[in-house]
Design a protein around this motif. Structure first.
Motif, PDB file in Angstrom:
ATOM      1  N   ARG A   9       0.852  -1.194   0.000  1.00 36.75           N
ATOM      2  CA  ARG A   9       0.000   0.000   0.000  1.00 36.75           C
ATOM      3  C   ARG A   9       0.886   1.242   0.000  1.00 36.75           C
ATOM      4  O   ARG A   9       1.679   1.451   0.916  1.00 36.75           O
ATOM      5  N   ILE A  10       0.743   2.061  -1.050  1.00 36.21           N
ATOM      6  CA  ILE A  10       1.591   3.234  -1.256  1.00 36.21           C
ATOM      7  C   ILE A  10       0.716   4.471  -1.370  1.00 36.21           C
ATOM      8  O   ILE A  10      -0.255   4.490  -2.124  1.00 36.21           O
ATOM      9  N   GLY A  11       1.082   5.509  -0.634  1.00 32.89           N
ATOM     10  CA  GLY A  11       0.435   6.812  -0.762  1.00 32.89           C
ATOM     11  C   GLY A  11       1.475   7.836  -1.177  1.00 32.89           C
ATOM     12  O   GLY A  11       2.642   7.716  -0.828  1.00 32.89           O
ATOM     13  N   ASN A  12       1.078   8.831  -1.939  1.00 29.29           N
ATOM     14  CA  ASN A  12       2.006   9.867  -2.391  1.00 29.29           C
ATOM     15  C   ASN A  12       1.642  11.197  -1.743  1.00 29.29           C
ATOM     16  O   ASN A  12       0.464  11.544  -1.647  1.00 29.29           O
ATOM     17  N   CYS A  13       2.666  11.942  -1.333  1.00 27.60           N
ATOM     18  CA  CYS A  13       2.399  13.210  -0.641  1.00 27.60           C
ATOM     19  C   CYS A  13       2.939  14.424  -1.369  1.00 27.60           C
ATOM     20  O   CYS A  13       2.801  15.540  -0.881  1.00 27.60           O
ATOM     21  N   SER A  14       3.564  14.243  -2.519  1.00 29.28           N
ATOM     22  CA  SER A  14       4.099  15.395  -3.231  1.00 29.28           C
ATOM     23  C   SER A  14       4.341  15.057  -4.696  1.00 29.28           C
ATOM     24  O   SER A  14       4.795  13.966  -5.021  1.00 29.28           O
ATOM     25  N   GLY A  15       4.049  16.040  -5.537  1.00 30.58           N
ATOM     26  CA  GLY A  15       4.354  15.922  -6.958  1.00 30.58           C
ATOM     27  C   GLY A  15       5.297  17.014  -7.412  1.00 30.58           C
ATOM     28  O   GLY A  15       5.802  16.984  -8.526  1.00 30.58           O
ATOM     29  N   PHE A  16       5.537  18.003  -6.537  1.00 19.43           N
ATOM     30  CA  PHE A  16       6.457  19.092  -6.836  1.00 19.43           C
ATOM     31  C   PHE A  16       6.762  19.845  -5.556  1.00 19.43           C
ATOM     32  O   PHE A  16       6.057  19.701  -4.556  1.00 19.43           O
ATOM     33  N   TYR A  17       7.823  20.622  -5.588  1.00 17.78           N
ATOM     34  CA  TYR A  17       8.227  21.441  -4.441  1.00 17.78           C
ATOM     35  C   TYR A  17       7.141  22.485  -4.215  1.00 17.78           C
ATOM     36  O   TYR A  17       6.795  23.238  -5.096  1.00 17.78           O
ATOM     37  N   SER A  22      -0.085  19.529   3.959  1.00 17.80           N
ATOM     38  CA  SER A  22      -0.896  18.577   4.726  1.00 17.80           C
ATOM     39  C   SER A  22      -0.947  17.183   4.101  1.00 17.80           C
ATOM     40  O   SER A  22      -1.449  16.249   4.717  1.00 17.80           O
ATOM     41  N   ALA A  23      -0.416  17.028   2.906  1.00 18.09           N
ATOM     42  CA  ALA A  23      -0.586  15.768   2.169  1.00 18.09           C
ATOM     43  C   ALA A  23       0.033  14.567   2.882  1.00 18.09           C
ATOM     44  O   ALA A  23      -0.562  13.484   2.909  1.00 18.09           O
ATOM     45  N   MET A  24       1.219  14.712   3.472  1.00 13.54           N
ATOM     46  CA  MET A  24       1.838  13.568   4.154  1.00 13.54           C
ATOM     47  C   MET A  24       0.977  13.142   5.338  1.00 13.54           C
ATOM     48  O   MET A  24       0.733  11.948   5.537  1.00 13.54           O
ATOM     49  N   GLU A  26      -2.223  13.632   5.710  1.00 11.02           N
ATOM     50  CA  GLU A  26      -3.450  13.040   5.168  1.00 11.02           C
ATOM     51  C   GLU A  26      -3.225  11.600   4.749  1.00 11.02           C
ATOM     52  O   GLU A  26      -4.073  10.734   4.994  1.00 11.02           O
ATOM     53  N   MET A  27      -2.089  11.329   4.128  1.00  4.33           N
ATOM     54  CA  MET A  27      -1.775   9.958   3.703  1.00  4.33           C
ATOM     55  C   MET A  27      -1.606   9.048   4.923  1.00  4.33           C
ATOM     56  O   MET A  27      -2.147   7.952   4.965  1.00  4.33           O
ATOM     57  N   LEU A  28      -0.856   9.520   5.916  1.00  2.00           N
ATOM     58  CA  LEU A  28      -0.583   8.692   7.097  1.00  2.00           C
ATOM     59  C   LEU A  28      -1.834   8.418   7.925  1.00  2.00           C
ATOM     60  O   LEU A  28      -1.969   7.346   8.520  1.00  2.00           O
ATOM     61  N   LEU A  29      -2.739   9.374   7.973  1.00  2.00           N
ATOM     62  CA  LEU A  29      -3.944   9.212   8.790  1.00  2.00           C
ATOM     63  C   LEU A  29      -5.134   8.682   8.000  1.00  2.00           C
ATOM     64  O   LEU A  29      -6.144   8.311   8.589  1.00  2.00           O
ATOM     65  N   GLY A  30      -5.009   8.620   6.688  1.00  2.00           N
ATOM     66  CA  GLY A  30      -6.141   8.262   5.834  1.00  2.00           C
ATOM     67  C   GLY A  30      -6.388   6.777   5.664  1.00  2.00           C
ATOM     68  O   GLY A  30      -7.409   6.380   5.110  1.00  2.00           O
ATOM     69  N   GLY A  31      -5.490   5.947   6.114  1.00  2.00           N
ATOM     70  CA  GLY A  31      -5.663   4.508   5.955  1.00  2.00           C
ATOM     71  C   GLY A  31      -4.345   3.792   6.144  1.00  2.00           C
ATOM     72  O   GLY A  31      -3.320   4.406   6.428  1.00  2.00           O
ATOM     73  N   GLU A  32      -4.390   2.485   5.987  1.00  2.00           N
ATOM     74  CA  GLU A  32      -3.189   1.669   6.173  1.00  2.00           C
ATOM     75  C   GLU A  32      -2.247   1.851   4.995  1.00  2.00           C
ATOM     76  O   GLU A  32      -2.657   1.762   3.842  1.00  2.00           O
ATOM     77  N   PHE A  65       9.878  19.414   2.608  1.00  2.00           N
ATOM     78  CA  PHE A  65       9.894  18.028   3.070  1.00  2.00           C
ATOM     79  C   PHE A  65      10.140  17.979   4.576  1.00  2.00           C
ATOM     80  O   PHE A  65       9.496  17.219   5.296  1.00  2.00           O
ATOM     81  N   LEU A  66      11.064  18.808   5.062  1.00  2.00           N
ATOM     82  CA  LEU A  66      11.333  18.861   6.501  1.00  2.00           C
ATOM     83  C   LEU A  66      10.122  19.355   7.272  1.00  2.00           C
ATOM     84  O   LEU A  66       9.841  18.869   8.371  1.00  2.00           O
ATOM     85  N   THR A  67       9.402  20.311   6.700  1.00  2.00           N
ATOM     86  CA  THR A  67       8.187  20.814   7.340  1.00  2.00           C
ATOM     87  C   THR A  67       7.180  19.686   7.491  1.00  2.00           C
ATOM     88  O   THR A  67       6.554  19.523   8.545  1.00  2.00           O
ATOM     89  N   GLN A  68       7.025  18.884   6.430  1.00  2.00           N
ATOM     90  CA  GLN A  68       6.110  17.744   6.501  1.00  2.00           C
ATOM     91  C   GLN A  68       6.590  16.729   7.527  1.00  2.00           C
ATOM     92  O   GLN A  68       5.804  16.210   8.316  1.00  2.00           O
ATOM     93  N   LEU A  69       7.880  16.440   7.520  1.00  2.00           N
ATOM     94  CA  LEU A  69       8.414  15.448   8.462  1.00  2.00           C
ATOM     95  C   LEU A  69       8.260  15.887   9.905  1.00  2.00           C
ATOM     96  O   LEU A  69       8.015  15.059  10.778  1.00  2.00           O
TER      97      LEU A  69
END
Length: 123
Positions: A9-17, A22-24, A26-32, A65-69
């Motif tokens: 199961r793979i989720g993506n959190c970015s397509g560009f700088y 909030s995408a990371m 959302e991916m982590l909390l949105g499902g397994e 990326f650091l902000t998301q992490l």
């Protein structure tokens, strides 16, 4: 003898700088998930990173990326989700050092993160 492997199961959190911060989360909390990926190397991004690197040799990676992490690293580690991103851009070693410093600041053992899901981070 072949071993049956279940779905990955793979989720993506970015397509560009500059993609949604909030995408990371959302991916982590949105499902397994097994993996969260992020792609930061669009052509315009590379120009931005080159300009940053020209200003300072310590720059050249996607700071977003650091902000998301900062918000999501603990959750990813708790859930065992591996993070794969090319956010290192023109300075992957600089990003790796920044990620270790962030883990330390968040109270995460940098040595244990290298053996955990973060050990599979591609910068």
């Amino acid at each position: 003898m072949s071993r049956e492997i279940g779905p990955v199961r793979i989720g993506n959190c970015s397509g560009f700088y500059g993609d949604r911060h909030s995408a990371m989360r959302e991916m982590l909390l949105g499902g397994e998930l097994d993996f969260v990926t992020g792609d930061y190397l669009a052509e315009l991004t590379m120009l931005i990173l080159a300009r940053d690197r020209a200003k300072s040799p310590d720059r050249g990676y996607a700071k977003t990326f650091l902000t998301q992490l900062e918000e999501c690293l603990g959750t990813a580690l708790d859930k065992g989700v591996r993070i794969v991103a090319n956010a290192g851009g023109l300075n992957p070693a600089g990003l790796a050092a920044a990620v270790r410093a962030l883990a330390d600041r968040l109270g995460l053992d940098a040595d244990s993160t290298r053996r955990s899901p973060m050990s599979r981070v591609t910068t």
